[in-house]
Design a protein around this motif. Structure first.
Motif, PDB file in Angstrom:
ATOM      1  N   MET A   1     -38.147  42.897  18.640  1.00 31.83           N
ATOM      2  CA  MET A   1     -36.888  42.427  18.309  1.00 31.83           C
ATOM      3  C   MET A   1     -35.959  43.114  19.311  1.00 31.83           C
ATOM      4  O   MET A   1     -36.186  43.708  20.312  1.00 31.83           O
ATOM      5  CB  MET A   1     -36.281  43.117  16.893  1.00 31.83           C
ATOM      6  N   GLU A   2     -34.697  42.568  19.335  1.00 34.94           N
ATOM      7  CA  GLU A   2     -33.443  42.687  20.107  1.00 34.94           C
ATOM      8  C   GLU A   2     -32.849  43.981  20.006  1.00 34.94           C
ATOM      9  O   GLU A   2     -33.190  44.672  18.877  1.00 34.94           O
ATOM     10  CB  GLU A   2     -32.223  41.526  20.026  1.00 34.94           C
ATOM     11  N   LYS A   3     -32.237  44.446  21.040  1.00 40.74           N
ATOM     12  CA  LYS A   3     -31.361  45.773  21.087  1.00 40.74           C
ATOM     13  C   LYS A   3     -29.978  45.119  20.514  1.00 40.74           C
ATOM     14  O   LYS A   3     -29.462  44.249  20.843  1.00 40.74           O
ATOM     15  CB  LYS A   3     -31.213  46.413  22.208  1.00 40.74           C
ATOM     16  N   VAL A   4     -29.443  46.208  19.827  1.00 40.50           N
ATOM     17  CA  VAL A   4     -28.003  46.013  19.368  1.00 40.50           C
ATOM     18  C   VAL A   4     -27.261  47.280  19.526  1.00 40.50           C
ATOM     19  O   VAL A   4     -27.566  48.118  19.371  1.00 40.50           O
ATOM     20  CB  VAL A   4     -28.036  45.493  17.873  1.00 40.50           C
ATOM     21  N   ILE A   5     -25.845  47.016  19.889  1.00 43.22           N
ATOM     22  CA  ILE A   5     -24.866  48.050  20.085  1.00 43.22           C
ATOM     23  C   ILE A   5     -23.752  47.643  18.965  1.00 43.22           C
ATOM     24  O   ILE A   5     -23.291  46.756  18.728  1.00 43.22           O
ATOM     25  CB  ILE A   5     -24.315  48.107  21.500  1.00 43.22           C
ATOM     26  N   ILE A   6     -23.489  48.907  17.939  1.00 41.22           N
ATOM     27  CA  ILE A   6     -22.514  48.740  16.941  1.00 41.22           C
ATOM     28  C   ILE A   6     -21.267  49.458  17.313  1.00 41.22           C
ATOM     29  O   ILE A   6     -21.519  50.554  17.617  1.00 41.22           O
ATOM     30  CB  ILE A   6     -23.152  49.102  15.518  1.00 41.22           C
ATOM     31  N   GLY A   7     -20.244  48.796  17.508  1.00 39.72           N
ATOM     32  CA  GLY A   7     -18.941  49.650  17.628  1.00 39.72           C
ATOM     33  C   GLY A   7     -18.020  49.563  16.583  1.00 39.72           C
ATOM     34  O   GLY A   7     -17.988  48.611  15.908  1.00 39.72           O
ATOM     35  N   ILE A   8     -17.641  50.800  16.017  1.00 44.32           N
ATOM     36  CA  ILE A   8     -16.998  51.037  14.623  1.00 44.32           C
ATOM     37  C   ILE A   8     -15.682  51.579  15.161  1.00 44.32           C
ATOM     38  O   ILE A   8     -15.443  52.653  15.482  1.00 44.32           O
ATOM     39  CB  ILE A   8     -17.778  51.662  13.797  1.00 44.32           C
ATOM     40  N   VAL A  50     -31.243  50.601  17.905  1.00 43.65           N
ATOM     41  CA  VAL A  50     -29.978  50.355  17.654  1.00 43.65           C
ATOM     42  C   VAL A  50     -28.881  51.764  18.090  1.00 43.65           C
ATOM     43  O   VAL A  50     -29.374  52.595  18.054  1.00 43.65           O
ATOM     44  CB  VAL A  50     -30.024  50.698  16.206  1.00 43.65           C
ATOM     45  N   THR A  51     -27.860  51.476  18.577  1.00 47.78           N
ATOM     46  CA  THR A  51     -27.024  52.358  19.212  1.00 47.78           C
ATOM     47  C   THR A  51     -25.645  51.948  18.573  1.00 47.78           C
ATOM     48  O   THR A  51     -25.150  51.043  18.357  1.00 47.78           O
ATOM     49  CB  THR A  51     -26.658  52.198  20.690  1.00 47.78           C
ATOM     50  N   ILE A  52     -24.895  53.283  17.990  1.00 50.47           N
ATOM     51  CA  ILE A  52     -23.966  53.071  17.085  1.00 50.47           C
ATOM     52  C   ILE A  52     -22.870  53.902  17.604  1.00 50.47           C
ATOM     53  O   ILE A  52     -23.148  55.236  17.989  1.00 50.47           O
ATOM     54  CB  ILE A  52     -24.007  53.588  15.639  1.00 50.47           C
ATOM     55  N   VAL A  75     -26.752  57.736  17.822  1.00 48.76           N
ATOM     56  CA  VAL A  75     -25.044  57.729  17.646  1.00 48.76           C
ATOM     57  C   VAL A  75     -24.320  58.421  18.595  1.00 48.76           C
ATOM     58  O   VAL A  75     -24.469  59.479  19.062  1.00 48.76           O
ATOM     59  CB  VAL A  75     -25.005  58.443  16.378  1.00 48.76           C
ATOM     60  N   PHE A  76     -23.140  57.786  19.091  1.00 46.18           N
ATOM     61  CA  PHE A  76     -22.053  58.456  19.721  1.00 46.18           C
ATOM     62  C   PHE A  76     -20.788  58.614  19.089  1.00 46.18           C
ATOM     63  O   PHE A  76     -20.337  57.716  18.451  1.00 46.18           O
ATOM     64  CB  PHE A  76     -22.130  57.750  21.139  1.00 46.18           C
ATOM     65  N   VAL A  77     -20.378  59.938  19.076  1.00 41.08           N
ATOM     66  CA  VAL A  77     -19.071  60.178  18.490  1.00 41.08           C
ATOM     67  C   VAL A  77     -18.059  60.347  19.613  1.00 41.08           C
ATOM     68  O   VAL A  77     -18.116  61.190  20.234  1.00 41.08           O
ATOM     69  CB  VAL A  77     -18.758  61.103  17.569  1.00 41.08           C
TER      70      VAL A  77
END
Length: 329
Positions: A1-8, A50-52, A75-77
């Motif tokens: 499956m694909e890779k995804v980056i989530i920006g919040i 998944v990268t958040i 996860v990156f803060v």
């Protein structure tokens, strides 16, 4: 499956989210609640990676941190200042744009960013209680400032307002005392935190507030493990300013520091040099040599940090006349 980056982009009540899959992006908004966040996190399981990424917004991150404990995503803060400085010249700002910028920043800097890891439950409790305490301390300081204005007004109204002001301050002081007692109870109930707290308080100048801050900022000395890193983080380490051969300035402290920790360290240094200990002897000796007082005081702050790490690493209380056996042997 694909890779995804989530920006919040985080606010008190909502989360604006940018989902980036290679060149494709989509946006949506959810409420800042554990149940809603978990729904989104569960929907991301279909992706291979998944990268958040999110900014550190203090207490508003609380629900996300709680929800992320049940997942193993990267996860990156991100420090908000780091993100802002990386953007260069930008125009326009809203929550949707901010979430996109966070996702783009994480995509470009994944290799250099440090992954977020949840703190232990005890440290999280201390962090949350300390945050609540600080908000009430700031409110108390604001109310104390108002008192001087009321005292200048010679009227019945001013007397009534001053009375209300004092009642509010009294209530805040009770709440602050309760929160401080709760923090001490959490530390006392955890053997490791209790031991480290006792060791830290043996260092001249380190009281309960600086002790709590050091435990929180270092993640119980698991995230920050070197004294120089904490000294740099708190803004007590001078940096060179030089360009070519013609532009050369004296080393100076960085403005990019944790101001709250630096302030408490300053108070600790002031307290240390008033007591009978080697830090006072060092301060008086250097001032007598003609050194700038603020420079010497900053060195005292640095020494307090190094002594704190020394007692933690050696698991021994601070000793004024400690002799290193490696030196004498």
């Amino acid at each position: 499956m694909e890779k995804v980056i989530i920006g919040i982009d985080i606010s008190a009540t909502t989360l604006d989210i940018c989902r980036r899959e290679e060149t494709k992006k989509d946006f949506f908004t959810i409420s800042n609640s554990i149940s809603e966040i978990k729904k989104i996190l569960k929907s991301l399981k279909k992706y291979s990676q998944v990268t958040i990424a999110m900014e550190n917004t203090g207490r508003y991150n609380w629900y996300i941190y709680e929800a992320l404990k049940d997942f193993s995503y990267t996860v990156f803060v991100i420090n908000p200042l780091h993100l802002k400085r990386s953007q260069g010249l930008v125009r326009g700002k809203n929550d949707k744009i901010d979430s996109e910028r966070i996702a783009d920043f994480a995509s470009k800097n994944q290799e250099s960013l440090k992954s977020w890891k949840p703190d232990s439950e005890s440290i999280e409790k201390v962090r949350f209680l300390f945050s609540e305490r600080n908000s009430k301390v700031k409110l108390r300081a604001s109310l104390l400032k108002q008192q001087s204005n009321y005292k200048l007004m010679q009227s019945t109204l001013a007397e009534e307002l001053l009375k209300m002001n004092k009642e509010e301050i009294s209530l805040l002081e009770k709440h602050i005392a309760i929160l401080e007692k709760d923090i001490e109870n959490v530390i006392a109930s955890h053997q490791d935190l209790k031991k480290k707290s006792e060791l830290l308080k043996s260092v001249p100048g380190i009281g309960k507030v600086l002790c709590w801050m050091m435990l929180i900022k270092t993640g119980n000395f698991q995230e920050i493990t070197e004294p120089r890193k904490l000294a740099c983080y708190s803004g007590v380490v001078p940096f060179d300013h030089q360009s070519g051969t013609s532009i050369r300035y004296k080393p100076k402290l960085s403005f990019y520091a944790d101001k709250s920790l630096k302030s408490i360290l300053h108070m600790a240094a002031m307290s240390a040099i008033r007591l009978e200990n080697d830090l006072r002897e060092y301060y008086l000796r250097k001032v007598a040599e003609g050194k700038n007082k603020m420079l010497v005081l900053n060195n005292v702050r640095n020494k307090i940090i190094h002594r704190a790490f020394a007692v933690i690493n050696k698991q021994k209380p601070y000793e004024k006349n400690y002799i290193n056996n490696l030196v004498t042997s």
